[in-house]
Design an enzyme around this catalytic site. Structure first.
Site, PDB file in Angstrom:
ATOM      1  CB  SER A   1      13.105  -3.977   6.496  1.00 20.36           C
ATOM      2  OG  SER A   1      11.980  -3.695   5.773  1.00 20.36           O
TER       3      SER A   1
ATOM      4  CG  ASP B   1      10.630  -1.975   3.743  1.00 22.76           C
ATOM      5  OD1 ASP B   1       9.469  -2.133   4.148  1.00 22.76           O
ATOM      6  OD2 ASP B   1      11.156  -2.696   2.866  1.00 22.76           O
TER       7      ASP B   1
ATOM      8  N   GLY C   1      16.719 -10.763   2.825  1.00 17.71           N
ATOM      9  CA  GLY C   1      15.754 -11.177   1.811  1.00 17.71           C
ATOM     10  C   GLY C   1      14.564 -11.929   2.361  1.00 17.71           C
TER      11      GLY C   1
ATOM     12  CB  THR D   1      -0.911   0.026   1.249  1.00 18.63           C
ATOM     13  OG1 THR D   1      -0.110  -0.276   2.394  1.00 18.63           O
ATOM     14  CG2 THR D   1      -2.029  -0.987   1.140  1.00 18.63           C
ATOM     15  CG  ASP D   2       5.179   1.168   0.594  1.00 23.89           C
ATOM     16  OD1 ASP D   2       4.700   0.388  -0.257  1.00 23.89           O
ATOM     17  OD2 ASP D   2       6.400   1.195   0.890  1.00 23.89           O
TER      18      ASP D   2
HETATM   19  P1  ADP Z   1      14.983  -7.539   2.755  1.00 24.83           P
HETATM   20  O1  ADP Z   1      15.054  -6.074   2.900  1.00 24.83           O
HETATM   21  O2  ADP Z   1      13.574  -8.072   2.739  1.00 24.83           O
HETATM   22  O3  ADP Z   1      15.821  -8.283   3.747  1.00 24.83           O
HETATM   23  P2  ADP Z   1      16.279  -6.991   0.241  1.00 24.83           P
HETATM   24  O4  ADP Z   1      16.462  -7.799  -0.995  1.00 24.83           O
HETATM   25  O5  ADP Z   1      15.587  -5.692   0.114  1.00 24.83           O
HETATM   26  O6  ADP Z   1      15.554  -7.928   1.314  1.00 24.83           O
HETATM   27  O7  ADP Z   1      17.679  -6.707   0.904  1.00 24.83           O
HETATM   28  C1  ADP Z   1      18.617  -7.745   1.060  1.00 24.83           C
HETATM   29  C2  ADP Z   1      19.981  -7.274   0.594  1.00 24.83           C
HETATM   30  O8  ADP Z   1      20.493  -6.254   1.491  1.00 24.83           O
HETATM   31  C3  ADP Z   1      21.043  -8.357   0.636  1.00 24.83           C
HETATM   32  O9  ADP Z   1      20.998  -9.149  -0.538  1.00 24.83           O
HETATM   33  C4  ADP Z   1      22.321  -7.533   0.739  1.00 24.83           C
HETATM   34  O10 ADP Z   1      22.720  -7.028  -0.512  1.00 24.83           O
HETATM   35  C5  ADP Z   1      21.897  -6.362   1.599  1.00 24.83           C
HETATM   36  N1  ADP Z   1      22.228  -6.605   3.020  1.00 24.83           N
HETATM   37  C6  ADP Z   1      21.389  -6.569   4.074  1.00 24.83           C
HETATM   38  N2  ADP Z   1      22.032  -6.870   5.218  1.00 24.83           N
HETATM   39  C7  ADP Z   1      23.326  -7.111   4.889  1.00 24.83           C
HETATM   40  C8  ADP Z   1      24.500  -7.500   5.609  1.00 24.83           C
HETATM   41  N3  ADP Z   1      24.446  -7.704   6.917  1.00 24.83           N
HETATM   42  N4  ADP Z   1      25.660  -7.625   4.919  1.00 24.83           N
HETATM   43  C9  ADP Z   1      25.703  -7.418   3.594  1.00 24.83           C
HETATM   44  N5  ADP Z   1      24.641  -7.080   2.874  1.00 24.83           N
HETATM   45  C10 ADP Z   1      23.467  -6.932   3.485  1.00 24.83           C
HETATM   46 MG    MG Z   2      14.381  -4.686   1.502  1.00 28.29          MG
END
Ligand code: ADP
Ligand code: MG
Length: 370
Positions: A120, A166, A116, A32-33
């Site tokens: 967030s 987020d 992932g 919705t955002d």
């Molecule tokens: P979500 O926000 O739902 O977890 P996203 O695909 O939006 O999924 O974000 C995940 C991505 O954020 C990872 O693939 C990576 O690139 C980055 N990321 C998040 N946390 C870390 C971390 N601790 N170290 C390295 N990259 C990270």
């Molecule tokens: Mg994300």
């Protein structure tokens, strides 16, 4: 080894700045955002923690504990395609565009927000980066602006066209409270979580980047485009302009636009009802809204997966659980459930065990924490 020792090991000095931001679970109000709608996130226990020390030159060196990798770049030469470093580069690029003055820095971070998984990890990383740089260089940036900078970084250099939910949740969220946000006005309101409620968050073990579903037209980007197309067909500015009495008009749209618009309209209405249920501690009503939200995401918005549906179905049969729904963008990720206080852990463990037995996947119970 703790984070300070990791910093010392890599950079042979101590860090003067420590900042952290929690991941978030969206209770209700999904997709919705970016439709100028309503959302209701709350922080989770899992968070991103960052140590930073400034440098005299323009080099940026960053170590991710989860990736066990040290990457570097020079300020002013930010360029997409450097994996997770894009999140840091994205932030410095936006800050630079906005005219903020800062030098290079050394950074170490660790996050226990699963990557992932709809909780967030990306926004927690981006917001923590903005806040660490803000503190190190005494930049005048409010928490709302920090969220907006994080979103521009994610939309820009990272290349993910996400809404602002987020980043605002990670930047402004407070423990024990849900943050109602109206994306038409950016107006926010705090909703205290009732004492009789316990949140159960179960990660399915299926990340959205690896999800079999996220191929072809089943992805976030396509859903966003479908909403824009629905608006064009209806000649309206955003789906927020529609209310439940517009259902008939929406039903006349061709598939899948009718279904997408229906989800957004019904979901906005559910957010408002959920606030009342939270304010009165009415877990039965809240739970029913969760199940209805899940059905809408599964049937109308088509962002669920069979494994996620299984967790929601198992929740229905579990004592102490009032409701369950897919949380986050979908195509895998996590399920958030409403439980009686004190019942969440046992219920979550029972659901996780049965889910694991039936699918062979490895779920993770993220809340209640041990
Ligand atoms: P979500 O926000 O739902 O977890 P996203 O695909 O939006 O999924 O974000 C995940 C991505 O954020 C990872 O693939 C990576 O690139 C980055 N990321 C998040 N946390 C870390 C971390 N601790 N170290 C390295 N990259 C990270
Ligand atoms: Mg994300």
């Amino acid at each position: 080894m703790n984070l300070s020792e990791v910093f010392q090991q890599h950079f042979q000095k101590a860090a003067s700045v420590t900042v952290s931001s929690a991941g978030r679970v969206n209770l209700i109000g999904e997709h919705t955002d970016y439709n100028e709608g309503l959302v209701l996130p709350t922080p989770i226990v899992q968070r991103c923690t960052m140590l930073l020390e400034t440098r005299a030159d323009s080099l940026v060196q960053v170590f991710s504990l989860q990736k066990n990798q040290l990457l570097e770049y020079t300020l002013g030469s930010e360029v997409a395609g450097r994996d997770w470093l894009d999140y840091i580069q994205g932030v410095t690029q936006v800050l630079n565009q906005d005219g903020f003055v800062f030098t290079g820095f050394d950074l170490v971070f660790s996050s226990d927000v699963p990557l992932g998984s709809g909780l967030s990890s990306s926004a927690a990383l981006l917001v923590t980066t903005v806040k660490a740089i803000r503190q190190a260089f005494h930049l005048e940036i409010s928490d709302l602006e920090a969220a907006q900078i994080a979103q521009r970084a994610e939309n820009g250099l990272v290349g993910a066209r996400v809404g602002l939910l987020d980043q605002m949740a990670c930047s402004l969220g407070r423990n024990g409270e849900a943050l109602f946000i109206d994306f038409k006005t950016l107006e926010t309101k705090t909703v205290v979580l009732p004492k009789n409620l316990e949140l159960v968050i179960l990660h399915s073990g299926l990340t959205h980047s690896l999800s079999a579903g996220e191929h072809g037209s089943r992805n976030y980007k396509t859903r966003r485009a479908e909403c824009e197309q629905a608006c064009a067909l209806l000649r309206i500015h955003s789906l927020r302009d529609l209310l439940p009495h517009d259902f008939e008009r929406v039903a006349a749209l061709p598939a899948p636009f009718a279904q997408r618009a229906k989800h957004v309209i019904s979901e906005n209405a559910r957010v408002l009802k959920a606030i009342t249920a939270l304010e009165t501690g009415d877990l039965e009503t809240l739970g029913a809204l969760f199940y209805a939200s899940h059905a809408s995401m599964r049937d109308d918005y088509d962002v669920s997966e069979p494994e996620i549906d299984l967790i929601v179905d198992l929740a229905r049969e579990t004592k102490g659980i009032y409701g369950a729904r897919l949380t986050g963008g979908g195509f895998g990720g996590s399920v958030v459930m409403i439980a009686d206080v004190g019942m969440g852990r046992a219920a979550g463990e029972a659901i996780a065990a049965e889910y694991s037995k039936r699918t062979g996947n490895t779920p993770r119970l993220l809340s209640p924490s041990e």
